[in-house]
Design a protein around this motif. Structure first.
Motif, PDB file in Angstrom:
ATOM      1  N   SER A  74       0.826  -1.204   0.000  1.00 42.38           N
ATOM      2  CA  SER A  74       0.000   0.000   0.000  1.00 42.38           C
ATOM      3  C   SER A  74       0.862   1.257   0.000  1.00 42.38           C
ATOM      4  O   SER A  74       0.512   2.271  -0.610  1.00 42.38           O
ATOM      5  CB  SER A  74      -0.942   0.000   1.201  1.00 42.38           C
ATOM      6  N   GLU A  75       2.012   1.208   0.681  1.00 41.88           N
ATOM      7  CA  GLU A  75       2.919   2.359   0.690  1.00 41.88           C
ATOM      8  C   GLU A  75       3.536   2.577  -0.686  1.00 41.88           C
ATOM      9  O   GLU A  75       3.662   3.708  -1.144  1.00 41.88           O
ATOM     10  CB  GLU A  75       4.022   2.135   1.734  1.00 41.88           C
ATOM     11  N   ASP A  76       3.936   1.479  -1.341  1.00 41.99           N
ATOM     12  CA  ASP A  76       4.491   1.591  -2.687  1.00 41.99           C
ATOM     13  C   ASP A  76       3.452   2.157  -3.650  1.00 41.99           C
ATOM     14  O   ASP A  76       3.763   3.004  -4.487  1.00 41.99           O
ATOM     15  CB  ASP A  76       4.949   0.219  -3.188  1.00 41.99           C
ATOM     16  N   ARG A  77       2.236   1.686  -3.527  1.00 39.17           N
ATOM     17  CA  ARG A  77       1.167   2.169  -4.411  1.00 39.17           C
ATOM     18  C   ARG A  77       0.946   3.668  -4.207  1.00 39.17           C
ATOM     19  O   ARG A  77       0.841   4.421  -5.185  1.00 39.17           O
ATOM     20  CB  ARG A  77      -0.125   1.397  -4.148  1.00 39.17           C
ATOM     21  N   ALA A  78       0.902   4.101  -2.989  1.00 42.45           N
ATOM     22  CA  ALA A  78       0.683   5.524  -2.714  1.00 42.45           C
ATOM     23  C   ALA A  78       1.817   6.371  -3.270  1.00 42.45           C
ATOM     24  O   ALA A  78       1.582   7.445  -3.840  1.00 42.45           O
ATOM     25  CB  ALA A  78       0.546   5.741  -1.207  1.00 42.45           C
ATOM     26  N   LEU A  79       3.052   5.891  -3.142  1.00 50.70           N
ATOM     27  CA  LEU A  79       4.194   6.645  -3.632  1.00 50.70           C
ATOM     28  C   LEU A  79       4.171   6.737  -5.164  1.00 50.70           C
ATOM     29  O   LEU A  79       4.378   7.808  -5.734  1.00 50.70           O
ATOM     30  CB  LEU A  79       5.497   6.003  -3.168  1.00 50.70           C
ATOM     31  N   HIS A  81       1.622   6.477  -7.193  1.00 54.84           N
ATOM     32  CA  HIS A  81       0.534   7.386  -7.586  1.00 54.84           C
ATOM     33  C   HIS A  81       0.963   8.843  -7.380  1.00 54.84           C
ATOM     34  O   HIS A  81       0.671   9.700  -8.221  1.00 54.84           O
ATOM     35  CB  HIS A  81      -0.737   7.085  -6.780  1.00 54.84           C
ATOM     36  N   TYR A  82       1.637   9.102  -6.281  1.00 56.45           N
ATOM     37  CA  TYR A  82       2.112  10.470  -6.011  1.00 56.45           C
ATOM     38  C   TYR A  82       3.088  10.923  -7.099  1.00 56.45           C
ATOM     39  O   TYR A  82       3.003  12.043  -7.610  1.00 56.45           O
ATOM     40  CB  TYR A  82       2.784  10.530  -4.637  1.00 56.45           C
ATOM     41  N   ARG A  85       1.179  11.552 -10.305  1.00 55.62           N
ATOM     42  CA  ARG A  85       0.254  12.683 -10.139  1.00 55.62           C
ATOM     43  C   ARG A  85       0.993  14.006 -10.215  1.00 55.62           C
ATOM     44  O   ARG A  85       0.466  15.002 -10.747  1.00 55.62           O
ATOM     45  CB  ARG A  85      -0.488  12.549  -8.813  1.00 55.62           C
ATOM     46  N   ALA A 262      -1.592   3.439 -11.846  1.00 59.31           N
ATOM     47  CA  ALA A 262      -1.434   4.885 -11.667  1.00 59.31           C
ATOM     48  C   ALA A 262      -1.404   5.606 -13.007  1.00 59.31           C
ATOM     49  O   ALA A 262      -1.933   6.718 -13.144  1.00 59.31           O
ATOM     50  CB  ALA A 262      -0.143   5.171 -10.890  1.00 59.31           C
TER      51      ALA A 262
END
Length: 312
Positions: A74-79, A81-82, A85, A262
């Motif tokens: 989940s942390e990798d996914r958030a990063l 996407h960031y 983005r 992403a």
């Protein structure tokens, strides 16, 4: 159907049979399709020859870390996407892919405009091209668009389609026959007339039309691959290159599933607005009734703006 030569097919089977262990990070999805040929159009294909890195390589580069450690997916996914983005680029340059692609020459000429890649193309100066040329399906034969100088309009009728298809086949077959005649060669490479020298391959090839197939190895990084896909997987891209982009987009999903997720979210299915369009959007959200004359947007941008918002 796409056509691999016997040598290419044997090479693929041999490569897939030689399994070796590695300490490198791998992508399970890519390992499943590595070296295999994925058909595109009537004689074309895409296949993955090699790759380096995965989603973890993007995250590792962004954090400049040593490895996976105790991080959560989940942390990798958030990063990731960031990063997409906010239009970060260099972390995605740390993963690379090498493709073997077979496509019509006119598709290759569009493709080569994406210059951030290493390319090695089949040489028609060295070898004789196969008798393989692209013939569209009737549903992909359309008239010139009246509103877009580089686009298609309505699909032509069945009689017109039959006439066009007949001309395409006749011209391609005739040109190839003349190509062999100038080479003084049969399709198997043997000479026709021992008393005649034949024209050099580099000259005889100029008689072939743009629907003949060529092949190349194309190596690029993930950042530039996404730039290619953002333009060529778009619904407005020419069909014949778009189907290659869609195939490669599926490869990307297998290779880097989080980055693919992403990319679709922040590029393919996203919309950007100019400063003037953003002002208009805020006024619409405030409840104003707007016409083009109420903004500084030219007609085409106004129409694109309305289309992005789904306003008929």
């Amino acid at each position: 159907m796409s056509k691999l030569s016997e040598d290419q097919s044997n090479e693929i089977e041999e490569a897939r049979s030689n399994v070796s262990s590695t300490l490198r990070a791998v992508s399970p999805g890519m390992e499943e399709i590595l070296y295999r040929s994925m058909p595109v159009l009537d004689h074309g294909f895409v296949r993955v020859v090699d790759y380096m890195g995965n989603d973890g390589a993007v995250v590792q580069a962004a954090r400049v870390s040593y490895g996976q450690g105790t991080r959560q997916v989940s942390e990798d996914r958030a990063l990731i996407h960031y990063l997409l983005r906010h239009w970060h680029t260099t972390p995605f340059e740390m993963a690379e892919i090498k493709l073997h692609v077979k496509m019509p020459i006119f598709v290759a000429r569009q493709w080569i405009r994406h210059r951030m890649a290493s390319v090695n193309e089949y040489s028609a100066r060295y070898s004789v091209l196969d008798r393989e040329f692209y013939i569209p399906r009737p549903e992909h034969l359309a008239a010139q668009s009246t509103s877009n100088k580089q686009g298609r309009g309505e699909v032509v009728g069945p009689q017109e389609a039959d006439r066009v298809l007949r001309l395409l086949v006749e011209d391609a077959e005739r040109n190839y026959d003349h190509y062999l005649e100038m080479l003084n060669s049969k399709e198997d490479g043997t000479r026709v007339d021992d008393a005649r020298t034949g024209l050099a391959r580099e000259l005889a090839r100029m008689n072939l039309s743009l629907n003949y197939y060529t092949q190349w190895y194309w190596k690029t990084d993930l950042h530039n691959l996404m730039n290619f896909l953002r333009l060529r997987a778009d619904l407005h891209a020419q069909y014949e290159i778009r189907v290659y982009a869609e195939t490669i987009l599926d490869v990307m999903k297998r290779w880097v599933p989080i980055t693919h997720e992403a990319f679709v979210e922040h590029r393919l299915e996203a919309a950007t607005f100019s400063g003037e369009a953003l002002k208009a959007l805020r006024r619409l959200l405030a409840g104003e009734k707007l016409e083009q004359s109420d903004t500084r947007m030219p007609k085409r941008e106004w129409e694109e703006f309305r289309a992005k918002l789904g306003i008929a």
